[in-house]
Design a protein around this motif. Sequence first.
Motif, short mmCIF file in Angstrom:
data_model
loop_
_atom_site.label_atom_id
_atom_site.label_comp_id
_atom_site.label_asym_id
_atom_site.label_seq_id
_atom_site.Cartn_x
_atom_site.Cartn_y
_atom_site.Cartn_z
N HIS A 1 -5.46 9.33 -4.68
CA HIS A 1 -5.54 10.73 -4.28
C HIS A 1 -6.52 10.94 -3.11
O HIS A 1 -6.32 11.83 -2.29
CB HIS A 1 -5.96 11.59 -5.48
CG HIS A 1 -6.06 13.04 -5.17
ND1 HIS A 1 -4.95 13.84 -4.98
CD2 HIS A 1 -7.14 13.84 -4.99
CE1 HIS A 1 -5.35 15.07 -4.71
NE2 HIS A 1 -6.66 15.10 -4.71
N THR A 2 -7.54 10.11 -3.04
CA THR A 2 -8.61 10.29 -2.05
C THR A 2 -8.30 9.62 -0.72
O THR A 2 -8.54 10.19 0.34
CB THR A 2 -9.94 9.74 -2.61
OG1 THR A 2 -10.21 10.36 -3.87
CG2 THR A 2 -11.09 10.00 -1.65
N PHE A 3 -7.76 8.40 -0.75
CA PHE A 3 -7.55 7.61 0.45
C PHE A 3 -6.06 7.37 0.69
O PHE A 3 -5.24 7.57 -0.20
CB PHE A 3 -8.24 6.25 0.32
CG PHE A 3 -9.73 6.32 0.08
CD1 PHE A 3 -10.56 7.06 0.90
CD2 PHE A 3 -10.29 5.63 -0.98
CE1 PHE A 3 -11.93 7.11 0.67
CE2 PHE A 3 -11.66 5.68 -1.22
CZ PHE A 3 -12.48 6.43 -0.40
N ASP A 4 -5.73 6.92 1.90
CA ASP A 4 -4.38 6.46 2.21
C ASP A 4 -4.31 4.98 1.82
O ASP A 4 -5.06 4.16 2.36
CB ASP A 4 -4.07 6.60 3.71
CG ASP A 4 -3.96 8.05 4.15
OD1 ASP A 4 -3.67 8.91 3.30
OD2 ASP A 4 -4.18 8.32 5.35
N VAL A 5 -3.45 4.65 0.87
CA VAL A 5 -3.37 3.29 0.36
C VAL A 5 -2.27 2.53 1.10
O VAL A 5 -1.15 3.01 1.26
CB VAL A 5 -3.09 3.28 -1.17
CG1 VAL A 5 -2.96 1.85 -1.68
CG2 VAL A 5 -4.20 4.02 -1.92
N ASP A 6 -2.61 1.35 1.55
CA ASP A 6 -1.67 0.42 2.18
C ASP A 6 -1.07 -0.42 1.06
O ASP A 6 -1.63 -1.44 0.65
CB ASP A 6 -2.44 -0.44 3.19
CG ASP A 6 -1.60 -1.55 3.79
OD1 ASP A 6 -0.43 -1.74 3.40
OD2 ASP A 6 -2.13 -2.27 4.67
N TRP A 7 0.06 0.03 0.52
CA TRP A 7 0.65 -0.61 -0.65
C TRP A 7 1.11 -2.03 -0.37
O TRP A 7 1.09 -2.88 -1.26
CB TRP A 7 1.80 0.23 -1.20
CG TRP A 7 1.31 1.54 -1.70
CD1 TRP A 7 1.52 2.77 -1.16
CD2 TRP A 7 0.47 1.77 -2.84
NE1 TRP A 7 0.87 3.74 -1.89
CE2 TRP A 7 0.22 3.15 -2.93
CE3 TRP A 7 -0.11 0.94 -3.80
CZ2 TRP A 7 -0.56 3.71 -3.93
CZ3 TRP A 7 -0.89 1.50 -4.79
CH2 TRP A 7 -1.11 2.86 -4.85
N GLU A 8 1.53 -2.29 0.84
CA GLU A 8 2.03 -3.62 1.19
C GLU A 8 0.95 -4.69 1.05
O GLU A 8 1.23 -5.83 0.69
CB GLU A 8 2.57 -3.61 2.62
CG GLU A 8 3.25 -4.89 3.03
CD GLU A 8 3.86 -4.80 4.41
OE1 GLU A 8 3.73 -5.78 5.15
OE2 GLU A 8 4.44 -3.76 4.74
N ASN A 9 -0.29 -4.33 1.30
CA ASN A 9 -1.39 -5.29 1.25
C ASN A 9 -2.27 -5.14 0.01
O ASN A 9 -3.24 -5.88 -0.15
CB ASN A 9 -2.23 -5.19 2.52
CG ASN A 9 -1.48 -5.72 3.70
OD1 ASN A 9 -1.19 -6.90 3.78
ND2 ASN A 9 -1.13 -4.84 4.63
#
Length: 176
Positions: A100-108
């Motif tokens: 919810h707080t950060f933009d998550v780079d799901w690929e990594n």
Amino acid sequence: MDRNFTLDAHGEKLLQQYRDRRHVFERLERLAYDSISPALRDITLNAIEHRIKEERSLAGKLELKGSKYRSLEDVTDIFGIRIITFYTDDVDKVAAIVKHTFDVDWENSIDKRKLHNLTSFGYNSLHYICRLPKSIVDDPEMPELNTYRFEVQMRTALQHVWSTIEHDIGYKGVTK
């Protein structure tokens, strides 16, 4: 640095970029920590740690894997936050707050808890690779605050003790 590292020209260039942008990483560290820590106030934590990778540690990484990184932005753990809970259920609560707080780079990002079956014991931790969203900071004079990625590690205290032992013995080859 404690030991001399053998870096090729590309590795030396990345290490110099790190030195030149240290002030960016220091601001990124402060903004990320100040954004996540109040959001965790309702969870009883064992600890919350944050650090900027030391120059000698980055040099060692570049010596081993430097060709993997086209630019310093490809290094996903120059800055990191480690959130240590007492209970497994709280790791998932922390993960929801981080999403919810950060933009998550799901690929990594990786959930190392899924690498073991229920009866095995090993390194278990949830690692999200994140960026600061513009809702936290949108500084035209320092746009790289939104492009550099950082790692958020979430684990229980028991997992943390195990990972410290495994890291020191297995990864760094340290014996005491």
